[in-house]
Design a protein around this motif. Structure first.
Motif, PDB file in Angstrom:
ATOM      1  N   GLY A  90      11.547  -7.415  23.073  1.00 27.59           N
ATOM      2  CA  GLY A  90      11.998  -7.657  21.705  1.00 27.59           C
ATOM      3  C   GLY A  90      12.133  -9.146  21.437  1.00 27.59           C
ATOM      4  O   GLY A  90      11.899  -9.615  20.326  1.00 27.59           O
ATOM      5  N   HIS A  91      12.511  -9.890  22.448  1.00 31.11           N
ATOM      6  CA  HIS A  91      12.775 -11.315  22.258  1.00 31.11           C
ATOM      7  C   HIS A  91      12.608 -11.982  23.619  1.00 31.11           C
ATOM      8  O   HIS A  91      13.297 -11.601  24.567  1.00 31.11           O
ATOM      9  CB  HIS A  91      14.218 -11.484  21.755  1.00 31.11           C
ATOM     10  N   ALA A  92      11.703 -12.914  23.732  1.00 30.59           N
ATOM     11  CA  ALA A  92      11.484 -13.556  25.033  1.00 30.59           C
ATOM     12  C   ALA A  92      10.713 -14.845  24.848  1.00 30.59           C
ATOM     13  O   ALA A  92       9.964 -15.011  23.879  1.00 30.59           O
ATOM     14  CB  ALA A  92      10.713 -12.623  25.972  1.00 30.59           C
ATOM     15  N   LYS A  93      10.935 -15.748  25.809  1.00 34.21           N
ATOM     16  CA  LYS A  93      10.099 -16.950  25.874  1.00 34.21           C
ATOM     17  C   LYS A  93       8.881 -16.615  26.707  1.00 34.21           C
ATOM     18  O   LYS A  93       8.978 -15.883  27.695  1.00 34.21           O
ATOM     19  CB  LYS A  93      10.864 -18.084  26.555  1.00 34.21           C
ATOM     20  N   ILE A  94       7.745 -17.172  26.316  1.00 39.55           N
ATOM     21  CA  ILE A  94       6.552 -17.006  27.147  1.00 39.55           C
ATOM     22  C   ILE A  94       6.506 -18.225  28.052  1.00 39.55           C
ATOM     23  O   ILE A  94       6.316 -19.349  27.588  1.00 39.55           O
ATOM     24  CB  ILE A  94       5.277 -16.951  26.287  1.00 39.55           C
ATOM     25  N   LYS A  95       6.723 -17.988  29.346  1.00 37.33           N
ATOM     26  CA  LYS A  95       6.735 -19.134  30.261  1.00 37.33           C
ATOM     27  C   LYS A  95       5.318 -19.515  30.675  1.00 37.33           C
ATOM     28  O   LYS A  95       4.992 -20.678  30.765  1.00 37.33           O
ATOM     29  CB  LYS A  95       7.594 -18.819  31.493  1.00 37.33           C
ATOM     30  N   LYS A  96       4.507 -18.526  30.923  1.00 30.92           N
ATOM     31  CA  LYS A  96       3.166 -18.820  31.417  1.00 30.92           C
ATOM     32  C   LYS A  96       2.232 -17.636  31.157  1.00 30.92           C
ATOM     33  O   LYS A  96       2.655 -16.484  31.277  1.00 30.92           O
ATOM     34  CB  LYS A  96       3.248 -19.071  32.927  1.00 30.92           C
ATOM     35  N   ILE A  97       1.015 -17.933  30.801  1.00 34.31           N
ATOM     36  CA  ILE A  97       0.001 -16.879  30.702  1.00 34.31           C
ATOM     37  C   ILE A  97      -1.152 -17.257  31.624  1.00 34.31           C
ATOM     38  O   ILE A  97      -1.716 -18.345  31.505  1.00 34.31           O
ATOM     39  CB  ILE A  97      -0.525 -16.730  29.254  1.00 34.31           C
ATOM     40  N   ASP A  98      -1.473 -16.382  32.552  1.00 34.92           N
ATOM     41  CA  ASP A  98      -2.612 -16.624  33.444  1.00 34.92           C
ATOM     42  C   ASP A  98      -3.683 -15.583  33.131  1.00 34.92           C
ATOM     43  O   ASP A  98      -3.560 -14.415  33.498  1.00 34.92           O
ATOM     44  CB  ASP A  98      -2.157 -16.528  34.903  1.00 34.92           C
ATOM     45  N   ALA A  99      -4.701 -16.040  32.425  1.00 35.02           N
ATOM     46  CA  ALA A  99      -5.759 -15.116  32.000  1.00 35.02           C
ATOM     47  C   ALA A  99      -7.026 -15.306  32.819  1.00 35.02           C
ATOM     48  O   ALA A  99      -8.073 -14.761  32.472  1.00 35.02           O
ATOM     49  CB  ALA A  99      -6.048 -15.322  30.518  1.00 35.02           C
ATOM     50  N   SER A 100      -6.926 -16.058  33.920  1.00 32.96           N
ATOM     51  CA  SER A 100      -8.155 -16.421  34.637  1.00 32.96           C
ATOM     52  C   SER A 100      -8.894 -15.200  35.187  1.00 32.96           C
ATOM     53  O   SER A 100     -10.114 -15.106  35.070  1.00 32.96           O
ATOM     54  CB  SER A 100      -7.830 -17.415  35.755  1.00 32.96           C
ATOM     55  N   ALA A 101      -8.137 -14.244  35.737  1.00 31.91           N
ATOM     56  CA  ALA A 101      -8.795 -13.066  36.311  1.00 31.91           C
ATOM     57  C   ALA A 101      -9.464 -12.235  35.220  1.00 31.91           C
ATOM     58  O   ALA A 101     -10.578 -11.721  35.396  1.00 31.91           O
ATOM     59  CB  ALA A 101      -7.780 -12.223  37.078  1.00 31.91           C
ATOM     60  N   ALA A 102      -8.792 -12.123  34.085  1.00 35.83           N
ATOM     61  CA  ALA A 102      -9.366 -11.350  32.976  1.00 35.83           C
ATOM     62  C   ALA A 102     -10.637 -12.025  32.470  1.00 35.83           C
ATOM     63  O   ALA A 102     -11.650 -11.366  32.202  1.00 35.83           O
ATOM     64  CB  ALA A 102      -8.346 -11.219  31.849  1.00 35.83           C
ATOM     65  N   ALA A 103     -10.580 -13.350  32.345  1.00 41.81           N
ATOM     66  CA  ALA A 103     -11.719 -14.083  31.790  1.00 41.81           C
ATOM     67  C   ALA A 103     -12.954 -13.954  32.683  1.00 41.81           C
ATOM     68  O   ALA A 103     -14.086 -14.018  32.205  1.00 41.81           O
ATOM     69  CB  ALA A 103     -11.350 -15.548  31.599  1.00 41.81           C
ATOM     70  N   LYS A 104     -12.728 -13.770  33.993  1.00 43.10           N
ATOM     71  CA  LYS A 104     -13.857 -13.669  34.925  1.00 43.10           C
ATOM     72  C   LYS A 104     -14.444 -12.267  34.996  1.00 43.10           C
ATOM     73  O   LYS A 104     -15.476 -12.047  35.624  1.00 43.10           O
ATOM     74  CB  LYS A 104     -13.392 -14.085  36.333  1.00 43.10           C
ATOM     75  N   THR A 105     -13.773 -11.308  34.394  1.00 43.11           N
ATOM     76  CA  THR A 105     -14.236  -9.919  34.458  1.00 43.11           C
ATOM     77  C   THR A 105     -15.593  -9.767  33.779  1.00 43.11           C
ATOM     78  O   THR A 105     -15.827 -10.334  32.712  1.00 43.11           O
ATOM     79  CB  THR A 105     -13.205  -8.997  33.780  1.00 43.11           C
ATOM     80  N   LYS A 106     -16.455  -9.004  34.414  1.00 46.85           N
ATOM     81  CA  LYS A 106     -17.789  -8.772  33.831  1.00 46.85           C
ATOM     82  C   LYS A 106     -17.658  -8.089  32.468  1.00 46.85           C
ATOM     83  O   LYS A 106     -16.940  -7.096  32.334  1.00 46.85           O
ATOM     84  CB  LYS A 106     -18.593  -7.882  34.781  1.00 46.85           C
ATOM     85  N   GLY A 107     -18.340  -8.652  31.499  1.00 48.12           N
ATOM     86  CA  GLY A 107     -18.297  -8.066  30.160  1.00 48.12           C
ATOM     87  C   GLY A 107     -17.261  -8.705  29.250  1.00 48.12           C
ATOM     88  O   GLY A 107     -17.268  -8.454  28.046  1.00 48.12           O
ATOM     89  N   VAL A 108     -16.382  -9.517  29.830  1.00 45.13           N
ATOM     90  CA  VAL A 108     -15.397 -10.202  28.981  1.00 45.13           C
ATOM     91  C   VAL A 108     -16.046 -11.459  28.408  1.00 45.13           C
ATOM     92  O   VAL A 108     -16.677 -12.238  29.134  1.00 45.13           O
ATOM     93  CB  VAL A 108     -14.122 -10.545  29.779  1.00 45.13           C
ATOM     94  N   ILE A 109     -15.900 -11.642  27.123  1.00 46.16           N
ATOM     95  CA  ILE A 109     -16.527 -12.789  26.453  1.00 46.16           C
ATOM     96  C   ILE A 109     -15.545 -13.949  26.331  1.00 46.16           C
ATOM     97  O   ILE A 109     -15.885 -15.106  26.532  1.00 46.16           O
ATOM     98  CB  ILE A 109     -17.036 -12.366  25.046  1.00 46.16           C
ATOM     99  N   ALA A 110     -14.326 -13.624  25.998  1.00 49.83           N
ATOM    100  CA  ALA A 110     -13.328 -14.697  25.856  1.00 49.83           C
ATOM    101  C   ALA A 110     -11.934 -14.103  25.907  1.00 49.83           C
ATOM    102  O   ALA A 110     -11.735 -12.930  25.595  1.00 49.83           O
ATOM    103  CB  ALA A 110     -13.522 -15.431  24.534  1.00 49.83           C
ATOM    104  N   VAL A 111     -10.980 -14.941  26.317  1.00 55.00           N
ATOM    105  CA  VAL A 111      -9.575 -14.569  26.228  1.00 55.00           C
ATOM    106  C   VAL A 111      -8.880 -15.707  25.490  1.00 55.00           C
ATOM    107  O   VAL A 111      -9.016 -16.873  25.866  1.00 55.00           O
ATOM    108  CB  VAL A 111      -8.941 -14.389  27.627  1.00 55.00           C
ATOM    109  N   PHE A 112      -8.195 -15.386  24.417  1.00 52.97           N
ATOM    110  CA  PHE A 112      -7.524 -16.420  23.628  1.00 52.97           C
ATOM    111  C   PHE A 112      -6.017 -16.188  23.629  1.00 52.97           C
ATOM    112  O   PHE A 112      -5.546 -15.055  23.486  1.00 52.97           O
ATOM    113  CB  PHE A 112      -8.017 -16.398  22.181  1.00 52.97           C
ATOM    114  N   THR A 113      -5.287 -17.286  23.776  1.00 58.52           N
ATOM    115  CA  THR A 113      -3.830 -17.217  23.658  1.00 58.52           C
ATOM    116  C   THR A 113      -3.415 -18.070  22.459  1.00 58.52           C
ATOM    117  O   THR A 113      -4.259 -18.667  21.785  1.00 58.52           O
ATOM    118  CB  THR A 113      -3.148 -17.779  24.913  1.00 58.52           C
ATOM    119  N   GLY A 114      -2.117 -18.162  22.260  1.00 58.10           N
ATOM    120  CA  GLY A 114      -1.602 -18.989  21.174  1.00 58.10           C
ATOM    121  C   GLY A 114      -2.003 -20.454  21.312  1.00 58.10           C
ATOM    122  O   GLY A 114      -2.145 -21.158  20.314  1.00 58.10           O
ATOM    123  N   ASP A 115      -2.201 -20.898  22.561  1.00 56.62           N
ATOM    124  CA  ASP A 115      -2.627 -22.291  22.752  1.00 56.62           C
ATOM    125  C   ASP A 115      -4.034 -22.523  22.225  1.00 56.62           C
ATOM    126  O   ASP A 115      -4.373 -23.616  21.794  1.00 56.62           O
ATOM    127  CB  ASP A 115      -2.600 -22.659  24.250  1.00 56.62           C
TER     128      ASP A 115
END
Lengths: 147, 789
Positions: free
Chosen positions: B45-70
């Protein structure tokens, strides 16, 4: 959500206490536990596969022990991230007392779920947790009796 | 208009395609090379986002892009209405980023988007994105939010968005000081989730050859989305952005707003130079579609010795959720506070509304938008007043109604009602429902062991939200006119382009009736086009029962221009003076002669101008008109509900429901009846079944159709409907609007009936929804209390 209960384990208190601190025993007893690694005497990481209602996920998380009073009691706290399925976290005080026929293990604590688990599984959580706790203690009692 | 089409129950043209599975909804559209987006949403419901690690998702076959708020640093999703607090300060308007920037504020907030070749790949890869949250205390209850140290937005003290008032406080206080009696009520208007049958969906498309963007989206107002997203979020000029809202499977308000996902797919399409599609799962709808209602209200009315209302005072807290949705701030103020006169000649009214941020999904308009909340508190309060005064519930209303000969009537809360006849409406509803001999039915039910009750409510609605200059002065950041284009083709068939949008309302039929009637055509000869900014000059869309009252008038004005030009052409062809040309039943005639030219002949001459006054007149027969309304329109009505309660189970069954409404002039009574039926069903849903619940941590507990109960056919009786139509004085077509009234008038009638059924047990209050549990508790709680006394 609160959870509490107790179970009589047919083993001496020292044995039960040792088992409560042994990752291999815990791994064998926690339903769906894929791995449990000891990081220090009071910290573990664990991977548990669980299904609650329509939500099924592998939870990766940490378990920490505190207020350790061997061989009487500790507080076990854990939190697990289930990815897009949400998260679960909880803590419980586990106490041991001698009793005829073995050791009485008493636990009292609370648990909380979030995300999809809360959204579509929340009313199944209590029942599922109670069932999993039952499975855990049955296996745990068996493991203690063996050693 | 003298033909038979107006007021005729013409079958809905659009139903042929809907009922045979040939509708074309957003998710039916697939663009070449399309990629799919999966949105990772906050489980907290309410939280700080300390870190997002999308590296494994981005390397997945068929994934085109992963976008975060940054990655997606764009403009904030804008709010379309600025309300000012009583002290003159503007409302707090914290930013609403399409993808969370460092902090999540409700379960369902967008955190990360995974784009892949298929939806399944995107969803699976989302599992690999590691997000480290630091949970913060959630603010859920509005009463606690105002005192909480935890802030939804760091720069919004007390979580207070605005503190707004309207009315004359002194006059109200003076009236209460000398009142014979005061009736009070405290109630909650339960939070609802629209649950349109079609979940939201959006496809962003980008044309590399010219830099044009297209957004296909499930929207009630594509031009508004183009303006909001283009100008405020993505900085794309209107000329480079097309928004298409094809067939839309229900909106009920929830598809008015500009949503993050629309911006995300459009922005991502530009980044990737590929179409990107997102379709909500039902679970996502629950935690990302704007919710409705959610008020806590205290109200009191001062009365003289005859039960006449002297003054009304209302205090309301309105939940805004975590961010300001597009029109959220105006719902509890200008669509709620200004309606508090209801049908009554209460001379003094004062209301205060506090809008509060909480860690919940944003709240905005839902069928009725502010007016159901207003009607509910008012009608429940009037029932309490009747009890206090020992007056019949119909009688106290009768004594306080504005009289039919007092229109136009200026209320003490800004609105000026143009027309109405509330006494006749209620008399008719009382006759139709058998109000006067209800006690016989109660006695008969009692013999069967059932508790039977009857409830009544009257309502006024302000729809066709109006004049742009007035709403602008009240904080609206858009105009509220409507636009229409009428194109008479060379051979005389007609296409109408309307800026309103049909998502179940039947515009393709009603508008075709209006045009066919004026031009002497058949309904089949008229096509109505809506929902595409590339085809329609402009538009403000459909909400607030405005489509006919505002959009219909724009069409009528365009038809006036068509006929005026047609007369010029016909005068030339018939070698007569323009002033002698009459137009009727599709024919231009020279008055007093049998010389005539049909519309098709005139339009052919316009497009093939061989014999044409080319020196005075442009070729072609196509006209555009904009209409800015002079006033709101004010439909009104009276609903009577009869229930039977099983005291053993607490189950409430609606056994009779009567609605008598004033819609002004009616074009298609069958479609109007359908709108009334649907609205009543939703009102009954709110009264008996539906409620959205969050736990103290901001977790959405009623997040699926297992826990959120929608009305089904077997929850509803056959409705008795009637009308007493008084043409609207301030609307050129005399029409008033009918889309929301069912949801406005019905909840207090249902709850009034439940309380009436339980009144022999001493029950005087019931919150919505009156579930079997609540009713059973009320029955048994009272019993226990009585036994203890």
């Amino acid at each position: 959500m609160e959870l509490s209960g107790d179970v009589l384990i047919p083993a001496p208190r020292a044995v039960v206490w040792a088992a409560l601190n042994d990752p291999d025993v815990l791994k064998g007893c926690i339903p769906g536990c894929q791995s449990i690694e000891k990081e220090s005497d009071t910290a573990f990481t664990a991977k548990v596969k669980a299904k609650i209602g329509p939500v099924s996920a592998t939870f990766g998380g940490r378990v920490a022990l505190s207020e350790i009073d061997p061989p009487n009691s500790y507080v076990i706290a854990g939190e697990g991230q289930g990815g897009v399925a949400g998260f679960g976290k909880g803590s419980a005080r586990v106490s041991l007392t001698d009793e005829d026929g073995g050791t009485r293990l008493t636990y009292a604590g609370e648990a909380q779920v979030g995300g999809k688990l809360a959204q579509i599984g929340s009313r199944l959580v209590q029942g599922t947790v109670t069932k999993l706790a039952g499975q855990f203690f049955a296996a745990f009692a068996k493991a203690c009796a063996k050693s | 208009m003298d033909g038979s089409l107006i007021g005729s129950p013409v079958r809905r043209k659009e139903d042929q395609r809907f009922l045979t599975g040939r509708g074309n909804y957003t998710d039916d559209i697939n663009r070449p090379g399309q990629a799919y987006a999966y949105i990772i949403r906050s489980p907290h419901g309410h939280a700080k986002i300390k870190k997002i690690d999308a590296s494994a998702a981005a390397k997945t076959k068929g994934v085109i892009a992963v976008f975060t708020g940054d990655d997606m640093k764009v403009g904030s999703l804008p709010c379309g209405w600025q309300v000012k607090s009583t002290d003159g300060s503007p409302m707090k308007e914290p930013p609403h980023p399409p993808i969370a920037q460092g902090k999540v504020r409700h379960v369902g907030d967008q955190v990360c988007v995974v784009i892949a070749e298929t939806y399944a790949i995107a969803r699976d890869a989302a599992e690999k994105v590691k997000i480290d949250y630091q949970p913060l205390p959630a603010v859920v209850d509005m009463r606690r939010a105002l005192e909480s140290k935890s802030l939804v937005h760091d720069d919004v003290p007390k979580n207070l968005c605005y503190d707004w008032t309207i009315g004359d406080a002194k006059a109200v206080n003076d009236a209460f000081a000398k009142a014979h009696k005061v009736a009070k009520i405290e109630l909650i208007n339960n939070r609802l989730i629209a649950n349109a049958m079609e979940p939201r969906a959006a496809i962003g498309d980008y044309d590399r050859s010219n830099g044009d963007y297209t957004l296909y989206t499930t929207s009630q107002n594509p031009h508004v989305i183009r303006l909001l997203m283009g100008a405020f979020v993505l900085q794309i000029p209107e000329s480079k952005l097309r928004v298409v809202a094809p067939d839309v499977g229900g909106g009920f308000g929830s598809k008015i707003y500009h949503y993050a996902e629309e911006a995300i797919v459009t922005w991502a399409a530009g980044k990737l130079a590929r179409p990107v599609k997102w379709t909500a799962e039902r679970s996502e709808s629950f935690m990302s579609d704007a919710h409705g209602r959610d008020h806590i209200t205290h109200a009191k009315v001062a009365m003289d010795k005859d039960g006449r209302f002297l003054a009304l005072m209302v205090d309301t807290m309105a939940n805004m959720g975590a961010y300001l949705s597009t029109f959220a701030p105006c719902i509890p103020t200008y669509l709620h506070g200004t309606l508090l006169a209801g049908n009554y000649a209460t001379p003094a009214i004062y209301t205060n509304v506090k809008a509060v941020f909480t860690n919940t999904v944003p709240v905005d308009a839902y069928r009725g938008a502010g007016r159901p909340e207003c009607t509910y508190l008012l009608e429940r309060l009037v029932d309490v007043a009747a009890r206090e005064m020992k007056l019949d519930r119909a009688e106290i209303r009768r004594r306080n109604f504005i009289h039919a000969d007092d229109f136009p009537y200026q209320t003490p809360v800004a609105l000026k009602y143009d027309s109405g006849d509330y006494h006749t409406l209620m008399d008719k509803a009382i006759r139709l429902s058998g109000w006067d001999d209800f006690e016989k039915r109660r006695a008969e039910a009692k013999k069967r062991g059932k508790l039977r009750g009857i409830g009544i409510s009257t309502y006024i609605e302000a729809c066709g939200i109006a004049p742009s200059a007035v709403v602008g002065s009240l904080g609206a950041r858009a105009g509220l006119y409507e636009c229409a284009n009428v194109r008479v083709h060379p051979t005389g068939s007609v296409t109408v382009f309307t800026g309103t949008h049909s998502h179940g309302q039947g515009h393709e039929t009603t508008f075709a009736q209006l045009v066919a009637e004026r031009l002497g055509l058949t309904v089949e000869q008229v096509d109505v086009v809506h929902g595409d900014t590339a085809k329609i000059p402009f538009g403000m869309g459909t909400y607030g029962s405005r489509s006919l009252a505002v959009g219909g008038v724009a069409i009528a004005k365009a038809l006036d221009k068509i006929i005026a030009k047609g007369k010029k052409i016909a005068a030339h062809l018939l070698e007569a003076s323009e002033s002698d040309i009459e137009f009727r039943n599709g024919a231009f005639t020279v008055a007093g002669t049998d010389k005539k030219k049909m519309l098709g002949e005139v339009s052919l001459a316009a497009y093939v101008p061989h014999n044409y006054p080319i020196d005075k007149l442009e070729p072609g027969l196509e006209e555009t008109a904009f209409f800015d309304p002079l006033n709101f329109s004010y439909p009104a009505g009276c609903h009577v509900c009869e229930v039977e309660i099983d005291p053993d189970t607490g189950v409430t069954k609606i056994v009779n429901f009567t609605a008598v409404d004033d819609f002004g002039r009616v074009l298609n009574p069958m479609i109007v009846d359908g709108q009334v039926h649907g609205g009543i069903a939703q009102g009954i849903g709110q009264a008996l079944l539906e409620t959205c619940v969050y736990d103290d941590n901001g977790q959405l507990v009623t997040g699926s159709l297992m826990d959120y109960c929608m009305p089904r056919a077997d929850d509803l009786p056959s409705f008795k409907t009637g009308t007493h139509n008084v043409p609207a004085r301030d609307n050129p077509l005399g029409v008033k609007g009918c889309g929301e009234v069912g949801a406005i008038g019905s909840p207090p009638a249902v709850i009034g009936a439940v309380i009436d059924a339980l009144s022999p047990l001493g029950v005087t209050h019931m919150e919505m929804p009156a579930t079997p549990l609540r009713v059973w508790q009320a029955i048994n709680g009272t019993k226990h209390r009585k036994a203890a006394e």
